[in-house]
Scaffold this active site. Structure first.
Site, PDB file in Angstrom:
ATOM      1  N   LYS A 224       0.823  -1.556  -0.099  1.00  0.00           N
ATOM      2  CA  LYS A 224       0.149  -0.092  -0.066  1.00  0.00           C
ATOM      3  C   LYS A 224       1.521   1.277   0.019  1.00  0.00           C
ATOM      4  O   LYS A 224       1.626   0.977   0.353  1.00  0.00           O
ATOM      5  CB  LYS A 224      -0.787  -0.254   1.124  1.00  0.00           C
ATOM      6  CG  LYS A 224      -1.941   1.101   1.240  1.00  0.00           C
ATOM      7  CD  LYS A 224      -2.841   0.292   0.450  1.00  0.00           C
ATOM      8  CE  LYS A 224      -4.593   0.126   0.875  1.00  0.00           C
ATOM      9  NZ  LYS A 224      -5.032  -0.488   0.268  1.00  0.00           N
TER      10      LYS A 224
HETATM   11  N1  GLU Z   1      -7.285   0.227  -3.742  1.00  0.00           N
HETATM   12  C1  GLU Z   1      -7.699  -1.689  -3.456  1.00  0.00           C
HETATM   13  C2  GLU Z   1      -7.749  -2.024  -2.287  1.00  0.00           C
HETATM   14  O1  GLU Z   1      -7.308  -1.623  -1.061  1.00  0.00           O
HETATM   15  C3  GLU Z   1      -7.755  -2.369  -4.676  1.00  0.00           C
HETATM   16  C4  GLU Z   1      -5.953  -2.934  -4.845  1.00  0.00           C
HETATM   17  C5  GLU Z   1      -5.405  -3.669  -5.688  1.00  0.00           C
HETATM   18  O2  GLU Z   1      -6.410  -3.046  -6.892  1.00  0.00           O
HETATM   19  O3  GLU Z   1      -4.538  -3.819  -5.650  1.00  0.00           O
HETATM   20  O4  GLU Z   1      -8.584  -3.470  -2.697  1.00  0.00           O
END
Ligand code: GLU
Length: 432
Positions: A115
């Site tokens: 993240k």
């Molecule tokens: N931001 C989304 C989540 O928290 C998608 C993450 C992604 O597709 O890598 O799951």
């Protein structure tokens, strides 16, 4: 945000990271995970902090803080979104990256968790400022990004446009094109048909599966959805299409309530008409046949299903005891604190946890990545069919375990997710 060690365990002053750690420890203890594995998985493998200088429209330079965290690469490249948020910290990114590890593991897809993001108020930046910020951030995290190392995607306040800026910058640095380095791209630019709706489709799939297990008729269900961004809006639309009555929706401008049902298609239309004027918000939507009530009242409206699809920590010791819903579908990441969870559990409220309920986004990202690697695109029908099938399978796995062992769905999801990661770490060893 400071770290502490309490009874040999890592704890944090950051609410989201601390929640992630406490939820992890609770499940790890129940499954008798070794202390070595517990301590390994309490920390991210890697965290990159960057400064992001941006030339503003007035000629001044403002420096923002940016982060990219890779919690685990045990199962594959780390995967997770990039968010632009006002109070974002590195500790919060660590907690969110950890949640991504469990999300990908539970979903059975070949990724670890990551993240990142930038601490900024995106609503105060012009498009050109956002472009410069995204490109500089992209350049500075570039050394650790790649289709086989770390694959970002959109998250809060980012979307296809930000992904294009970041990818375009990194590709220029590499000197070659590499579309699978990130997902959530626009359909016309190596994106996948269905990705935009994917997270909401996943939340709605879990809600409908839960209703099926409980013998509830969707057309008799009243639903409140907090947040009308990418996740909340499609959750509301798809549940409405399945027959449910959406009694309330909200965004930062307020809660819009109609016990007879809100016209969600109209809300979409409203959002798309003159979005700049209202900052892309529902502001003024009460004129379209609903009542505007205070922002936080979305939590307490009379409904059967509540889907928090906006902020973290909204169901806590002060609020959880006051909700009327019997079912909570967590579209946002970490909307329930451990104290909130206890209250909901005692009240018999069933919570479908975030890293199960909102996994449709990353599952959709996996489909996009797989298509990019092959240079071959699927139809939207194929994409949605596979997404719903996988979400249903994961929901059923977690549901059955929670029924058999009489534990919450969160605990059940954690145990399944931790098991897959810890089995691989046991195989691969500590040298990861
Ligand atoms: N931001 C989304 C989540 O928290 C998608 C993450 C992604 O597709 O890598 O799951």
């Amino acid at each position: 945000m400071a770290d502490r060690i309490v009874n040999g365990r890592r704890r944090s002053d950051d609410l989201l990271l601390d929640t992630a750690l406490r939820d992890f420890y609770g499940a790890a203890d129940e499954m008798n995970l070794s202390e070595s594995l517990i301590s390994m998985l309490s920390y991210p493998e890697r965290r990159l902090d960057v400064s992001v200088p941006v030339e503003l429209e007035d000629g001044n330079v403002k420096v923002f803080k940016g982060y990219r965290v890779q919690h685990s690469t045990a199962l594959g490249p780390s995967k997770g979104g990039i968010r632009y948020a006002k109070d974002l910290t590195g500790a919060e990114c660590e907690g969110l990256a950890m949640l991504m590890t469990w999300k990908c593991s539970l979903a059975g897809i070949p990724y670890g968790g990551g993240k990142g993001g930038i601490c900024c108020d995106p609503t105060k930046l012009t498009r050109r400022e956002k472009e410069r910020m995204s490109r500089t951030y992209g350049a500075r995290i570039a050394p650790i990004i790649g289709r086989w190392s770390d694959v970002p995607a959109p998250d809060m306040y980012t979307g296809g446009q930000e992904m294009v800026w970041i990818m375009d910058t990194i590709c220029k640095m590499l000197g070659h094109f590499e579309p699978a380095m990130l997902t959530g791209k626009p359909v016309d630019y190596w994106g996948a048909h269905g990705r935009v709706e994917a997270t909401g489709r996943g939340v709605a799939t879990c809600a409908l599966e839960l209703m099926r297990q409980k013998n509830l008729d969707p057309s008799k269900m009243k639903v409140a959805v907090q947040g009308f961004g990418n996740v909340g809006s499609y959750t509301a639309l798809l549940l409405k299409e399945a027959g449910a009555t959406i009694v309330a929706i909200s965004d930062t401008t307020g809660t819009y309530y109609n016990p007879k049902g809100i016209n969600i298609e109209k809300a979409f239309e409203y959002m798309n008409t003159n979005p700049q004027q209202r900052g892309g918000k529902l502001n003024g939507f009460e004129k379209e046949g609903c009542e505007k009530i205070p922002l936080n009242d979305i939590l307490f409206v009379d409904c059967d299903v509540f889907a928090p699809c906006a902020a973290q920590g909204v169901l806590n010791q002060d609020t959880a005891g006051k909700i009327k819903a019997r079912y909570v579908l967590e579209g946002a990441n970490s909307p329930t604190t451990p104290e909130g969870e206890e209250i909901l559990k005692d009240a018999g409220v069933i919570v479908v946890p975030d890293f199960l309920a909102n996994a449709g986004g990353v599952i959709g990202s996996y489909f996009e990545w797989a298509q990019n690697l092959q240079g071959f695109s699927w139809t939207e029908e194929e994409y949605n069919k596979r997404l719903v099938a996988l979400m249903t399978e994961n929901f059923t796995k977690v549901w059955n375990y929670s029924q058999d062992k009489k534990v919450t769905m969160r605990r059940s999801a954690y145990i399944a997710a931790i098991k897959r990661v810890s089995d691989i770490v046991a195989l691969r060893g500590v040298y990861l």
